[in-house]
Design an enzyme around this catalytic site. Structure first.
Site, PDB file in Angstrom:
ATOM      1  CG  ASP A 165      -2.126   0.883   1.351  1.00 53.30           C
ATOM      2  OD1 ASP A 165      -2.076   1.477   0.208  1.00 53.30           O
ATOM      3  OD2 ASP A 165      -3.050   0.748   1.993  1.00 53.30           O
ATOM      4  CG  ASP A 166       0.035   4.800   0.036  1.00 52.93           C
ATOM      5  OD1 ASP A 166      -0.822   4.487  -0.975  1.00 52.93           O
ATOM      6  OD2 ASP A 166      -0.440   5.457   0.922  1.00 52.93           O
ATOM      7  CB  CYS A 201      -6.008   3.306  -2.177  1.00 53.64           C
ATOM      8  SG  CYS A 201      -6.523   1.900  -1.442  1.00 53.64           S
ATOM      9  NE  ARG A 251      -6.140  -1.040  -2.008  1.00 56.36           N
ATOM     10  CZ  ARG A 251      -5.079  -1.732  -1.215  1.00 56.36           C
ATOM     11  NH1 ARG A 251      -5.327  -3.066  -0.826  1.00 56.36           N
ATOM     12  NH2 ARG A 251      -3.859  -1.137  -0.916  1.00 56.36           N
ATOM     13  CE  LYS A 303      -6.496   0.887   1.517  1.00 55.85           C
ATOM     14  NZ  LYS A 303      -5.508   1.914   1.493  1.00 55.85           N
ATOM     15  CG  HIS A 318     -10.280   1.875   0.443  1.00 54.59           C
ATOM     16  ND1 HIS A 318      -9.257   2.685  -0.147  1.00 54.59           N
ATOM     17  CD2 HIS A 318     -11.206   2.517   0.975  1.00 54.59           C
ATOM     18  CE1 HIS A 318      -9.635   3.834   0.210  1.00 54.59           C
ATOM     19  NE2 HIS A 318     -10.791   3.954   0.675  1.00 54.59           N
ATOM     20  CG  HIS A 353      -2.033   4.010   3.509  1.00 51.66           C
ATOM     21  ND1 HIS A 353      -2.353   4.943   4.536  1.00 51.66           N
ATOM     22  CD2 HIS A 353      -2.791   4.160   2.515  1.00 51.66           C
ATOM     23  CE1 HIS A 353      -3.286   5.670   4.180  1.00 51.66           C
ATOM     24  NE2 HIS A 353      -3.514   5.310   2.765  1.00 51.66           N
ATOM     25  CG  ASP A 392      -2.333   0.923  -3.059  1.00 51.75           C
ATOM     26  OD1 ASP A 392      -0.860   1.106  -3.014  1.00 51.75           O
ATOM     27  OD2 ASP A 392      -3.383   1.283  -2.563  1.00 51.75           O
ATOM     28  CG  ASN A 393      -1.539   4.338  -4.492  1.00 54.74           C
ATOM     29  OD1 ASN A 393      -2.829   4.045  -4.022  1.00 54.74           O
ATOM     30  ND2 ASN A 393      -0.754   4.841  -3.772  1.00 54.74           N
ATOM     31  CE  LYS A 430      -2.952   7.127  -1.848  1.00 59.22           C
ATOM     32  NZ  LYS A 430      -3.040   6.722  -0.357  1.00 59.22           N
TER      33      LYS A 430
END
Lengths: 617, 344
Positions: A61-62, A99, A103, A161, A163, A254, A360-361, A421
């Protein structure tokens, strides 16, 4: 002597007969056993050969493009580096700049504007409300790869996660995962205090196996517990012989940057040098590894980030502490991924598991904490006061703190790209990608030709599993997949699933982009862009430094036409508002940055230790 | 990027550390105080002013303060001020500080002479009578040098401070008092001692948890020994004292980033007095317990208040001490940054 019967036929002694019969029987038995055994072995081997692969999909994540060791980063990631040696690294893998859109595409194989995340649910505009594709959650026009694999004979597990929705029919259990341990929201504390990033839902919502989890286990730390749970899920059902699809959606790294206490000083003083020096070193390593070609244009230091060599040593230490935490989170995640690999090896499933790792990004460079906390007196501020007000230099990284790396370090994680991001520059949407496992050819190779997208993962997994994507699912018409399967590519038959005529499109927060072949147009709010389309040659200028709009107006036109097609195809509704619309007032206009301007003549580069000595007193 | 905010947090942090200065208790009857041996950045200076009120009631014992022979059946009240200057520096590549203490004030004593040998009575005082005496003026000034032996790196720069996360530390400290305070050999009660004396101490502390303002907890233990030269003119006689062994301890804890409290212990033993070769009374054996509250009022200024009283050891030497202290600390960098920020 042979006895004779009444017909004068010789009579074989009973004993001799029995003996001979026994030997013959034994030989027959051995022969049959041997034959059967051979048959069974071959059948087992054939069965093993034909056994469908497991899938382990790991999403960070991130995480920035250049953070992993195998992508040039100085962060210690031996497990993922080893995975890269066994598998293939790709340098042109795209995700969404944020994010939940990523996903949604990952799990459905189609565009986020189709899947319900045309905008992040938290930022849906008034003019987008009620429009198809802007539900803010995964809608019913799509079916997840988890549902399809489950229906196709796979165990489906998820930890981490989600989301993509909060209601009972939107949560992982309802969207195809047999078992889950999930954070439903976009982020929050990594510890058991369970505060959520959103003040609207102050307590982070978790589910376990489809049921809301009221309280996290004492001592919870996200990365560790997600790993524990995944191992538990696989272990508890492994004996039935069904393959599994395991989706590990880590919430690291993240923000808030949290790590267990014994990891807080893992990178102590490793980033005191400041972002400029670390960026240069990463770029050099990336060139050495072949990730970045020598001679291409790489991104300048961001114009609103100070030259780190001009900052006081003390301030560099303070800013460096944040990157220390970030690096520790990444390494911790790497270690936990290693635990899963070890477990799979123990149960003999590692060699039959296709592992896909990506982020994810781009890395987070926005001040999310400030955004969440809002203004003094607001409910967001109250939420921040109650949950993450601590900021002490030696305290950050612990429970009750909210530290983020910030733009200075995010640009390091994004090397050689621009921004991070949230933006449709390469820094926001290009992610590291490692694919490894049975059938993946070219161990240790670096694939720089393939243009890949996160939407490709669902069709790839379905093809590998021998499962189909339906036109309807449970009475709902299902949007077709837009991603392209990688199977022939990973088998080494082709270099890329896309030709130079294929194109990709993005839109989030009103920022938009199209890439076709080496060309890319992007539109960003000022001062990050020009409020107009800019044209870049990504192969020569991955740092998106030179707008070629004037030089190649026809190319620009072609790509803008593709954008129009993208809007039509996916039902894009540009929002009336954007989190970036007021950025122009908050930040200066961009100017080119030069590391040695203004020059310090005579002492071009003062070594850091010397500088400390000179100024530290 | 909000560099300004980060700068502000940095300097607030530096000040918070700098202001925790060390002040050696200049009068012998009081302890050094909580967080007295915490090190500041080299170049940090601090001044402290503290007011102390003592009340001592000796029912059967002979002595309380190593400098003051306390007669049995006597009461004493003292109002003492102590001014301290403490510069922090690096000595032999070790973080160190010097504390120079100047004390003064007044003492009033009421003495019943019933149990006092006639030869030890002041001139003009008849055996069996009661009398009062007072003294005022400066006490003996002293200076204490503290050098860290282990656990604290040199704190020369802001970077050193930011990287400083101590667990346990050990210092060596030496104090020397100069016998120039007010002394009248005809009087029982004086501010000075008319002799050289000093102390050797090994301050030890252990930091629990996170070394960050608002989260700091420490256990501080300082064993020490006081050594005394002879006073050749104690009412015309020669006064000798054995060494006095002292154990001081504090358990300190931050309640907020600007407010900490401490539980204090001070135990003393030894100090047998001898006049002209004859033991007088018994040695000291007394333990005080107390508490301290410290509030960081502004970046430079801390206000501290405390109380302690004897709770174990000799029960016939009751005493209580009230302390109020103001500590003002500064570092040139901090002050210059303020100037720049305010536009001067």
């Amino acid at each position: 002597m042979q006895q004779q019967n009444q017909d004068n036929r010789p009579i074989i002694a009973r004993r001799t007969f029995l003996k001979s019969a026994s030997i013959i029987a034994l030989l027959l038995c051995l022969s049959i056993t041997s034959t059967l055994s051979g048959l069974f072995t071959r059948a087992a081997e054939a069965a093993k050969k034909n056994k469908r692969p497991n899938f382990l999909l790991i999403v960070a994540d991130d995480l920035g493009y250049s953070d992993l060791g195998s992508y040039g980063g100085e962060i210690n990631t031996p497990v993922l580096d080893n995975l890269a040696q066994k598998g293939v690294r790709y340098t042109n893998f795209y995700v969404s700049p944020t994010c939940s859109p990523t996903r949604s595409m990952l799990l459905t194989g189609t565009d986020n504007h189709v899947a319900g995340l045309g905008n992040m649910g938290e930022f849906t505009n008034p003019n987008q409300m009620g429009k198809p594709g802007y539900e803010g959650v995964l809608n019913k026009r799509v079916v997840t790869v988890a549902s399809l694999l489950r229906d196709c004979g796979y165990h489906t597990y998820m930890t981490g996660k989600w989301h993509l929705g909060y209601k009972p029919d939107e949560i992982p259990h309802a969207r195809g995962f047999e078992r889950d341990f999930s954070l439903l929201s976009g982020g929050g504390s990594h510890f058991d205090d369970q505060w959520n990033v959103e003040w609207q839902r102050p307590k982070a919502p978790y589910t376990e196996d489809g049921r809301p989890l009221e309280k996290l286990p004492k001592g919870f730390y996200s990365t560790k517990n997600y790993t524990d749970k995944m191992i538990q899920f696989i272990d508890e059902s492994r004996k039935d012989g069904k393959p599994f699809f395991a989706y590990m959606a880590f919430t690291a790294p993240h923000g808030p940057l949290h790590v267990p206490d014994d990891w807080l000083r893992r990178y102590k003083n490793r980033y005191d040098e400041g972002w400029d020096g670390i960026r240069k070193k990463r770029l050099a390593r990336m060139q050495e590894l072949g990730i970045v070609d020598k001679g291409v244009n790489t991104a300048d230091r961001l114009w609103f980030v100070p030259r780190s060599t001009a900052l006081t040593p003390a301030l560099r230490v303070m800013l460096g502490r944040k990157m220390e935490l970030y690096a520790a989170m990444v390494e911790y995640m790497d270690e936990q991924i290693g635990r899963v690999f070890e477990y799979l090896k123990e149960i003999g499933e590692y060699d039959n598991t296709v592992v896909i790792f990506f982020s994810d990004n781009g890395a987070e460079g926005n001040d999310l904490r400030a955004m969440l906390a809002g203004r003094v007196g607001s409910l967001g501020f109250l939420h921040a006061m109650n949950n993450f007000a601590e900021n002490g230099h030696n305290y950050i990284g612990r429970k009750g703190t909210y530290a983020e790396a910030g733009p200075g370090w995010a640009q390091v994680s994004s090397v050689p790209f621009r921004l991070y991001k949230g933006f449709l520059t390469e820094g926001g949407i290009r992610s590291p990608l490692i694919v490894s496992g049975p059938g993946v050819q070219g161990a240790g190779e670096l694939n720089k030709e393939a243009i890949l997208h996160v939407m490709d993962i669902t069709p790839t997994l379905l093809e590998l599993a021998g499962c189909q994507h339906p036109a309807t699912y449970k009475g709902h018409k299902v949007a077709p997949m837009q991603g392209k399967s990688w199977v022939t590519m990973i088998e080494g038959k082709i270099q890329s699933p896309r030709t130079s005529y294929d194109w990709l499109g993005w839109e989030v927060f009103g920022n938009r982009a199209i890439r076709q072949g080496d060309w890319k147009i992007s539109w960003h709010y000022r001062p990050f862009g020009t409020w107009d389309w800019q044209l870049f040659n990504i192969a020569e200028d991955p740092g998106e430094q030179y707008d070629l709009s004037d030089k190649f107006p026809e190319k620009r036109k072609v790509l803008i036409a593709l954008w129009d097609e993208y809007v039509k195809m996916n039902g894009v509704v540009l929002g009336e508002r954007s989190p970036f619309e007021a950025s122009r007032k908050a930040l200066p206009d961009p100017v080119p940055e030069f590391d040695n301007y203004p020059p310090v003549r005579g002492v071009e580069a003062i070594p850091y230790e010397k500088l400390k000595e000179l100024l530290g007193k | 990027m909000k560099t300004g905010n980060r700068q502000a947090r940095l300097w607030a942090f530096l000040l918070a550390l700098a202001i925790i200065l060390s002040f050696s208790g200049p009068t012998l009857a009081v302890d050094d105080g909580a967080r007295a041996y915490w090190k500041g950045r080299s170049g940090t200076q601090g001044v402290s002013f503290q007011y102390l009120h003592f009340n001592v009631n000796a029912s059967d014992s002979q002595q309380f303060d190593p400098g003051a022979y306390i007669y049995p059946n006597s009461d004493a009240d003292a109002n003492i001020f102590i001014a301290t200057w403490a510069p922090h520096f690096t000595l032999f590549n070790r973080p160190s500080f010097l504390a120079v203490n100047i004390a003064g004030g007044s003492v009033d004593a009421d003495v019943n002479t019933n149990l006092i040998p006639p030869q030890y009575l002041p001139p003009g005082v008849s055996p069996g009578s009661s009398f009062s005496q007072s003294a005022s003026g400066f006490a003996d000034p002293n200076a204490q040098l503290v050098v860290n032996l282990f656990g604290t790196p040199p704190l020369r720069s802001g970077v050193d401070l930011l990287n400083y996360e101590p667990t346990w530390t050990l210092d060596a400290a030496g104090l020397l008092a100069f016998p120039i305070g007010q002394y009248n050999s005809d009087k029982l009660v004086n501010m000075g001692q008319n002799r050289w004396y000093g102390r050797i101490a090994l301050p030890f502390k252990y930091h629990f948890g996170v070394f960050d303002p608002g989260h700091m907890t420490s256990l501080e233990v300082t064993p020490s020994v006081w050594l005394f030269a002879d006073n050749g003119n104690f009412l015309g006689e020669k006064l000798k004292n054995d060494p006095m062994w002292q154990l001081e301890a504090h358990l300190t804890h931050d309640f907020t980033s600007s407010f900490f409290g401490s539980l204090d212990l001070l135990y003393r033993r030894g100090f047998q007095s001898e006049i002209n070769g004859t033991d007088v009374g018994e040695g000291l054996n007394i333990g005080n317990l107390g508490f301290t509250l410290n509030y960081q009022a502004v970046d430079n200024l801390a206000i501290r208040a405390g109380f302690s009283s004897n709770v174990f050891g000799d029960s016939d030497l009751d005493n209580s001490i009230i302390r109020i202290q103001f500590v003002y600390a500064w570092h040139p960098s901090t002050e210059n940054m303020k100037k720049l920020k305010s536009g001067h």
